[in-house]
Design a protein around this motif. Structure first.
Motif, PDB file in Angstrom:
ATOM      1  N   ASP A   4      20.144   6.813  52.579  1.00 14.87           N
ATOM      2  CA  ASP A   4      18.951   7.315  51.786  1.00 14.87           C
ATOM      3  C   ASP A   4      18.785   6.452  50.463  1.00 14.87           C
ATOM      4  OD1 ASP A   4      18.458  10.723  50.039  1.00 14.87           O
ATOM      5  OD2 ASP A   4      17.224   8.923  50.437  1.00 14.87           O
ATOM      6  N   ILE A   5      17.962   5.696  50.430  1.00 21.53           N
ATOM      7  CA  ILE A   5      17.879   4.677  49.239  1.00 21.53           C
ATOM      8  C   ILE A   5      17.476   5.423  47.897  1.00 21.53           C
ATOM      9  CG2 ILE A   5      16.173   2.712  48.706  1.00 21.53           C
ATOM     10  CD1 ILE A   5      16.070   1.878  51.363  1.00 21.53           C
ATOM     11  N   THR A   6      16.610   6.840  47.978  1.00 23.92           N
ATOM     12  CA  THR A   6      16.460   7.425  46.838  1.00 23.92           C
ATOM     13  C   THR A   6      17.784   8.059  46.248  1.00 23.92           C
ATOM     14  OG1 THR A   6      15.945   9.489  47.820  1.00 23.92           O
ATOM     15  CG2 THR A   6      14.336   8.027  47.520  1.00 23.92           C
ATOM     16  N   LEU A   7      17.692   7.978  44.924  1.00 24.97           N
ATOM     17  CA  LEU A   7      18.839   8.770  44.252  1.00 24.97           C
ATOM     18  C   LEU A   7      18.778  10.353  44.311  1.00 24.97           C
ATOM     19  CD1 LEU A   7      18.668   6.778  40.798  1.00 24.97           C
ATOM     20  CD2 LEU A   7      20.305   6.345  42.778  1.00 24.97           C
ATOM     21  N   SER A   8      19.768  10.885  44.797  1.00 29.35           N
ATOM     22  CA  SER A   8      19.916  12.324  44.721  1.00 29.35           C
ATOM     23  C   SER A   8      20.562  12.754  43.454  1.00 29.35           C
ATOM     24  CB  SER A   8      20.640  12.459  46.133  1.00 29.35           C
ATOM     25  OG  SER A   8      21.944  12.318  45.808  1.00 29.35           O
ATOM     26  N   THR A   9      20.656  14.190  43.674  1.00 27.27           N
ATOM     27  CA  THR A   9      21.327  14.675  42.478  1.00 27.27           C
ATOM     28  C   THR A   9      22.818  15.520  43.054  1.00 27.27           C
ATOM     29  OG1 THR A   9      20.187  16.530  42.926  1.00 27.27           O
ATOM     30  CG2 THR A   9      19.362  15.052  41.049  1.00 27.27           C
ATOM     31  N   ASN A  47       8.000  -0.633  50.972  1.00 32.62           N
ATOM     32  CA  ASN A  47       7.301  -1.362  51.734  1.00 32.62           C
ATOM     33  C   ASN A  47       6.760  -2.382  50.636  1.00 32.62           C
ATOM     34  OD1 ASN A  47       5.549  -0.380  49.604  1.00 32.62           O
ATOM     35  ND2 ASN A  47       5.570   1.654  50.807  1.00 32.62           N
ATOM     36  N   LYS A  48       5.722  -3.257  51.283  1.00 32.00           N
ATOM     37  CA  LYS A  48       5.372  -4.387  50.485  1.00 32.00           C
ATOM     38  C   LYS A  48       4.975  -3.863  49.109  1.00 32.00           C
ATOM     39  CE  LYS A  48       2.184  -8.375  50.969  1.00 32.00           C
ATOM     40  NZ  LYS A  48       1.362  -9.077  51.748  1.00 32.00           N
ATOM     41  N   SER A  49       4.392  -2.782  48.925  1.00 30.62           N
ATOM     42  CA  SER A  49       3.882  -2.405  47.492  1.00 30.62           C
ATOM     43  C   SER A  49       4.902  -2.144  46.398  1.00 30.62           C
ATOM     44  CB  SER A  49       2.599  -1.627  47.441  1.00 30.62           C
ATOM     45  OG  SER A  49       3.477  -0.157  48.136  1.00 30.62           O
ATOM     46  N   ASN A  50       5.914  -1.701  47.121  1.00 33.01           N
ATOM     47  CA  ASN A  50       7.046  -1.422  46.093  1.00 33.01           C
ATOM     48  C   ASN A  50       8.082  -1.940  46.184  1.00 33.01           C
ATOM     49  OD1 ASN A  50       8.334  -0.193  48.259  1.00 33.01           O
ATOM     50  ND2 ASN A  50       7.664   1.924  47.891  1.00 33.01           N
ATOM     51  N   CYS A  51       8.690  -3.040  47.025  1.00 28.83           N
ATOM     52  CA  CYS A  51       9.941  -3.328  47.314  1.00 28.83           C
ATOM     53  C   CYS A  51      10.526  -4.369  46.187  1.00 28.83           C
ATOM     54  CB  CYS A  51       9.716  -4.532  48.768  1.00 28.83           C
ATOM     55  SG  CYS A  51       8.865  -5.646  48.406  1.00 28.83           S
ATOM     56  N   ARG A  84      18.754  -5.986  52.145  1.00 25.04           N
ATOM     57  CA  ARG A  84      18.650  -6.417  53.408  1.00 25.04           C
ATOM     58  C   ARG A  84      17.540  -5.611  54.414  1.00 25.04           C
ATOM     59  NH1 ARG A  84      24.019  -4.358  56.593  1.00 25.04           N
ATOM     60  NH2 ARG A  84      22.910  -2.483  56.316  1.00 25.04           N
ATOM     61  N   THR A  85      17.270  -4.547  54.078  1.00 21.88           N
ATOM     62  CA  THR A  85      16.169  -3.665  54.794  1.00 21.88           C
ATOM     63  C   THR A  85      14.709  -4.309  54.508  1.00 21.88           C
ATOM     64  OG1 THR A  85      17.349  -1.650  54.713  1.00 21.88           O
ATOM     65  CG2 THR A  85      15.111  -1.461  55.087  1.00 21.88           C
ATOM     66  N   ALA A  86      14.708  -4.692  53.516  1.00 16.14           N
ATOM     67  CA  ALA A  86      13.283  -5.336  52.866  1.00 16.14           C
ATOM     68  C   ALA A  86      13.211  -6.903  52.907  1.00 16.14           C
ATOM     69  CB  ALA A  86      12.974  -4.650  51.710  1.00 16.14           C
ATOM     70  N   TRP A  87      14.099  -7.494  53.489  1.00 18.08           N
ATOM     71  CA  TRP A  87      14.408  -8.994  53.187  1.00 18.08           C
ATOM     72  C   TRP A  87      13.106  -9.520  53.566  1.00 18.08           C
ATOM     73  CZ3 TRP A  87      17.653 -11.413  50.207  1.00 18.08           C
ATOM     74  CH2 TRP A  87      17.841 -12.905  50.374  1.00 18.08           C
ATOM     75  N   PRO A  88      12.682  -9.447  54.839  1.00 16.85           N
ATOM     76  CA  PRO A  88      11.285 -10.287  54.989  1.00 16.85           C
ATOM     77  C   PRO A  88      10.248  -9.979  54.008  1.00 16.85           C
ATOM     78  CG  PRO A  88      12.164  -9.148  57.074  1.00 16.85           C
ATOM     79  CD  PRO A  88      12.874  -8.593  56.072  1.00 16.85           C
ATOM     80  N   LEU A  89      10.033  -8.950  53.621  1.00 14.89           N
ATOM     81  CA  LEU A  89       9.014  -8.356  52.618  1.00 14.89           C
ATOM     82  C   LEU A  89       9.213  -9.168  51.089  1.00 14.89           C
ATOM     83  CD1 LEU A  89       8.530  -4.801  53.217  1.00 14.89           C
ATOM     84  CD2 LEU A  89       6.965  -6.470  53.928  1.00 14.89           C
ATOM     85  N   LEU A  90      10.460  -9.094  51.040  1.00 10.07           N
ATOM     86  CA  LEU A  90      11.029  -9.815  49.606  1.00 10.07           C
ATOM     87  C   LEU A  90      10.931 -11.256  49.526  1.00 10.07           C
ATOM     88  CD1 LEU A  90      14.167  -7.605  49.105  1.00 10.07           C
ATOM     89  CD2 LEU A  90      12.187  -7.570  47.507  1.00 10.07           C
ATOM     90  N   MET A  91      11.243 -11.934  50.887  1.00 13.08           N
ATOM     91  CA  MET A  91      10.865 -13.360  50.670  1.00 13.08           C
ATOM     92  C   MET A  91       9.632 -13.642  50.742  1.00 13.08           C
ATOM     93  SD  MET A  91      13.896 -14.455  50.655  1.00 13.08           S
ATOM     94  CE  MET A  91      14.143 -15.998  50.957  1.00 13.08           C
ATOM     95  N   GLU A  92       8.754 -12.690  50.913  1.00  9.24           N
ATOM     96  CA  GLU A  92       7.351 -13.158  50.691  1.00  9.24           C
ATOM     97  C   GLU A  92       6.756 -12.662  49.313  1.00  9.24           C
ATOM     98  OE1 GLU A  92       4.999 -11.131  53.787  1.00  9.24           O
ATOM     99  OE2 GLU A  92       5.931 -12.458  55.407  1.00  9.24           O
ATOM    100  N   SER A  93       7.541 -12.260  48.447  1.00  5.80           N
ATOM    101  CA  SER A  93       7.272 -12.012  47.087  1.00  5.80           C
ATOM    102  C   SER A  93       7.599 -12.957  46.036  1.00  5.80           C
ATOM    103  CB  SER A  93       8.075 -10.659  46.639  1.00  5.80           C
ATOM    104  OG  SER A  93       9.369 -10.829  46.513  1.00  5.80           O
TER     105      SER A  93
END
Length: 411
Positions: free
Chosen positions: A78-83, A203-207, A256-265
């Protein structure tokens, strides 16, 4: 001599009231206190458990890791922050969770104010705000990437400003109490905005914004963890440290999850520079004694043994960087941050169990902290961590702590 008359300020700060001067009531620091470098506090603000005093290091009187209201770390599932798990020490008063308190930073509801602008200017002009390695300000893109991205991601903007306030609390001991409170307020708001921003999927818009947010939050939490001096010795420290490990492991999961997207950023040059460091092969033999301990340990299990060996490998890369004469300055202390991010879950579990072999490796990490004692986020944490580990393990483990003690205590 006649005193110049002025209209009294009913809600002015305590320092202006003591000096009988008119306060402009600006928060967190009024104009007169800012100009005269005085500690600016207001009567309705709740006191912290260990407020810093003039002439005292901010690392001696820091907030607990977060004193932030109930926010959990990133996890692989779960990538989001929980409480579900509070960052703060449950025994410490939380100025943001005090139902009997009238403290409320109303400036957080404003779209922009002078305090925020001052924090932003400090962020851009400070050269040592991120002093632990591959951070946004060690690359030419970094000076503009963080602030630019934060304009479209309010949670990132608030966290950037929170970390800037945390740095100012370190730089200005007489005003640290006000900056601490501002950092808490901004970070709490940042986490709240992140949880409500629909960031469950990278995703690409928020990574880029998510990775920057989690990285800066990780630095902030690490700073508070290393500065914490709660009573309770090793148990108290590990409570904060384990939470910090969870967050840093989450940062690694995001990358690691978003690596392909991050390497295009726009982050590609920074990430390539950082991964080039963490993928190095170890060269020195500083951790030889630790290797012998792990190889001969009874009941550690093969998975635990391999996790410890990997932790030792990264520690050695950190020692190699510290002692290299021509090492890039940004890499010299990067392993202080990266070691937590790269720790395997099995190793984290061994630390949580206070397995002696894992605690010895944490003592070696304390040596890296000692080498980085000139970095503002670290301070005297190396000596402190090594001390509480030795106290917990007792004399029968003195042999395995010989190297860390020789470096830190023999300095």
């Amino acid at each position: 001599m006649l005193r110049r008359s002025h209209k009294k300020s009913k809600e002015g700060c305590l320092e202006c009231k003591r000096r009988h001067v008119k306060c402009d009531e600006r928060r967190p620091i009024c104009r007169l206190c800012a100009l005269s470098d005085r500690d600016c506090t207001y009567a309705f603000q709740p006191p912290l458990e260990n407020p810093p005093t003039p002439g005292t290091s901010s690392h001696e009187h820091s907030l607990s890791p977060g004193d932030i209201h109930s926010q959990d770390a990133f996890t692989p599932s779960d990538i989001t922050l929980s409480t579900t798990t509070p960052l703060s020490n449950p025994n410490s008063p939380d100025p943001l969770d005090n139902k009997d308190s009238h403290y409320q930073d109303s400036t957080l509801d404003e779209p922009i104010n002078l305090n925020h602008m001052a924090l932003l200017i400090h962020l851009i002009t400070s050269k040592d705000l991120f002093g632990l390695g591959a951070d946004i300000d060690l690359h030419p893109l970094g000076l503009s990437l963080g602030p630019k991205t934060s304009l479209s991601s309010p949670y990132l903007l608030h966290q950037v400003l929170a970390y800037s306030a945390r740095h100012l609390a370190h730089l200005h001991p007489l005003q640290s109490l006000s900056y601490y409170r501002l950092a808490i307020s901004l970070q709490t708001r940042a986490v709240s905005l992140f949880n409500s921003a629909g960031t469950h999927e990278v995703n690409k818009s928020n990574c880029v914004a998510i990775l920057l947010f989690s990285s800066i939050l990780g630095h902030h939490l690490l700073t508070d963890t290393l500065a914490n001096r709660d009573s309770g010795g090793l148990d108290a420290f590990l409570t904060h440290y384990m939470h910090c490990l969870g967050l840093h492991r989450g940062i690694y999961t995001i990358a690691r999850t978003a690596w392909p997207l991050l390497m295009e950023s726009e982050l590609e040059p920074i990430l390539s520079w950082s991964s080039g460091f963490t993928s190095r092969q170890p060269r020195g033999n500083h951790c030889q004694q630790a290797k012998e301990l792990v190889d001969g340990a009874q009941g550690l299990g093969e998975e635990g043994r391999e996790a410890c060996r990997l932790a030792i490998q990264y520690l050695q890369v950190g020692f190699d960087a510290v002692e290299a004469k021509e090492e890039e300055e940004g890499h010299r202390h990067q392993m202080i941050f990266s070691w937590m991010m790269l720790a395997e879950p099995e190793f984290t579990g061994l630390l949580k169990e206070k397995r002696p072999e894992a605690l010895v490796l944490l003592a070696y990490y304390a040596v890296l902290l000692w080498y980085g004692r000139g970095v503002w986020q670290v301070g005297d944490a190396g000596r402190y961590v090594l001390g509480i580990i030795g106290e917990y393990l007792g004399q029968e483990w003195d042999y395995w702590l010989e190297y860390p003690r020789r470096i830190v205590e023999g300095a």
